[in-house]
Write a protein that holds these residues in place. Structure first.
Motif, PDB file in Angstrom:
ATOM      1  N   VAL A   1      28.431 -11.790-111.842  1.00 55.13           N
ATOM      2  CA  VAL A   1      29.230 -11.981-110.622  1.00 55.13           C
ATOM      3  C   VAL A   1      30.166 -10.791-110.472  1.00 55.13           C
ATOM      4  CG1 VAL A   1      30.907 -13.445-109.434  1.00 55.13           C
ATOM      5  CG2 VAL A   1      29.147 -14.492-110.884  1.00 55.13           C
TER       6      VAL A   1
ATOM      7  N   TRP B   1      25.633 -14.125-104.433  1.00 53.60           N
ATOM      8  CA  TRP B   1      26.752 -13.525-105.177  1.00 53.60           C
ATOM      9  C   TRP B   1      26.794 -13.945-106.643  1.00 53.60           C
ATOM     10  CZ3 TRP B   1      29.750 -15.658-100.535  1.00 53.60           C
ATOM     11  CH2 TRP B   1      29.607 -14.785 -99.434  1.00 53.60           C
ATOM     12  N   SER B   2      25.819 -14.689-107.100  1.00 51.08           N
ATOM     13  CA  SER B   2      25.727 -15.048-108.525  1.00 51.08           C
ATOM     14  C   SER B   2      24.294 -14.771-108.972  1.00 51.08           C
ATOM     15  CB  SER B   2      26.104 -16.511-108.753  1.00 51.08           C
ATOM     16  OG  SER B   2      25.325 -17.382-107.951  1.00 51.08           O
TER      17      SER B   2
ATOM     18  N   TRP C   1      29.956  -5.903-112.890  1.00 53.80           N
ATOM     19  CA  TRP C   1      29.997  -7.352-112.779  1.00 53.80           C
ATOM     20  C   TRP C   1      30.582  -7.984-114.044  1.00 53.80           C
ATOM     21  CZ3 TRP C   1      24.282  -8.351-110.906  1.00 53.80           C
ATOM     22  CH2 TRP C   1      24.130  -7.825-109.615  1.00 53.80           C
TER      23      TRP C   1
END
Length: 314
Positions: free
Chosen positions: A148, A93-94, A130
């Motif tokens: 993110v 997720w990053s 993001w």
């Protein structure tokens, strides 16, 4: 300014508390939550937990992990302490990428658009939604960029506020590992030579192993200057050696790195440490940022909730 510090304002984080204050360090990932209480650079003995996430594997979405985080923060002991949070986001997720230098980086909003375009080129149009930040690499140098999901960042803010915790840090897991190496001066972390020889060559490296994923990074002057990620299986010990060999063939400047510091977070239901003999001598185990022997529990969403939700901290 580090990547961590650039991420912090995006989540409206409060002013940093003294380094001596206790913090709750949490890893948010699809399969598990890890957490440990940290005081300064020291992990508080007996405070580590490893928790399976209920509903893990549902397309890799983060909602089940957010629900698990909420339930974790509502556990009576944690709710009563209301420690400030330091949240590390799994590589799932990053998303990280090294962006080439461009004069567009000299000012906003062109810098933001340029970095967003770099992520979109690699991860597709989803990256345009993001939140994107980059480190403060010197003029003319590549820049480490992190993307993110903006809704994930908002969900983290909401859960922290709902449970009465100040959220001090939100950062990629790789940044947490890097800070741990720097603080403890682990093998694989060296500054560039002071005599100027090979000043542009990487001076150290790390490997982060998560369930199904290996991420390797080359380091120079406290910065990530090259990054490589690939899928991994349970046989990652063999795959890591092969992956490093392939990377050094493609990037000969990495061949001079003698030691690679390894952080193993690969096994949600196993002890979070390796026997050193399990890896070739080039690879040295890095201390686990979340505690060497975390207590394994069932899905946190199934544990009893606190009777009363804590008030939001001022």
């Amino acid at each position: 300014m580090s990547l961590t510090e650039r991420l912090a304002p995006l989540s409206a984080l409060a002013t940093l508390a003294p380094l001596t204050q206790r913090r709750l360090r949490v890893l948010l990932s699809p399969q598990q939550l890890l957490c440990v209480v940290r005081q300064g650079q020291r992990l508080v003995e007996g405070s580590a937990q490893q928790i399976a996430v209920a509903g893990a594997g549902a397309g890799g979405h983060w909602q089940a992990s957010i629900d698990a985080l909420r339930a974790l923060l509502q556990q009576p002991a944690i709710a009563a302490a209301r420690l400030p949070l330091e949240i590390s986001l799994s590589g799932r997720w990053s998303q990280l990428v090294l962006a080439p230098w461009s004069d567009a980086l000299l000012s906003e909003p062109s810098a933001g658009r340029f970095l967003q375009t770099q992520l979109a080129a690699l991860y597709g149009d989803n990256a345009r939604g993001w939140t994107v930040v980059g480190d403060d690499a010197p003029y003319g140098h590549t820049r480490l960029v992190c993307g993110v999901d903006s809704t994930l960042l908002q969900a983290l803010k909401d859960v922290a506020a709902e449970c009465g915790h100040a959220c001090r840090v939100i950062e990629p897991l790789l940044a947490t590992v890097l800070r741990t190496m720097e603080a403890l001066r682990q093998p694989g972390w060296r500054r560039a030579r002071g005599d100027g020889k090979d000043a542009d060559a990487p001076s150290g490296a790390l490997a982060l192993v998560e369930p199904g994923r290996i991420t390797m990074a080359a380091l120079r002057d406290n910065r990530i200057v090259a990054i490589q990620s690939q899928p991994a299986s349970e046989a990652w010990r063999l795959e890591l050696t092969q992956a490093w060999q392939r990377w050094t063939l493609r990037a000969p400047e990495l061949a001079g790195i003698a030691t690679v510091a390894v952080t193993d977070l690969s096994a949600p239901h196993a002890a979070l440490h390796l026997v050193p003999e399990a890896l070739p001598s080039r690879f040295v185990l890095n201390p686990n940022p979340f505690g060497e022997r975390a207590t394994v529990t069932g899905p946190v969403a199934q544990q009893p909730m606190a009777a009363v939700s804590p008030e939001v901290a001022a």
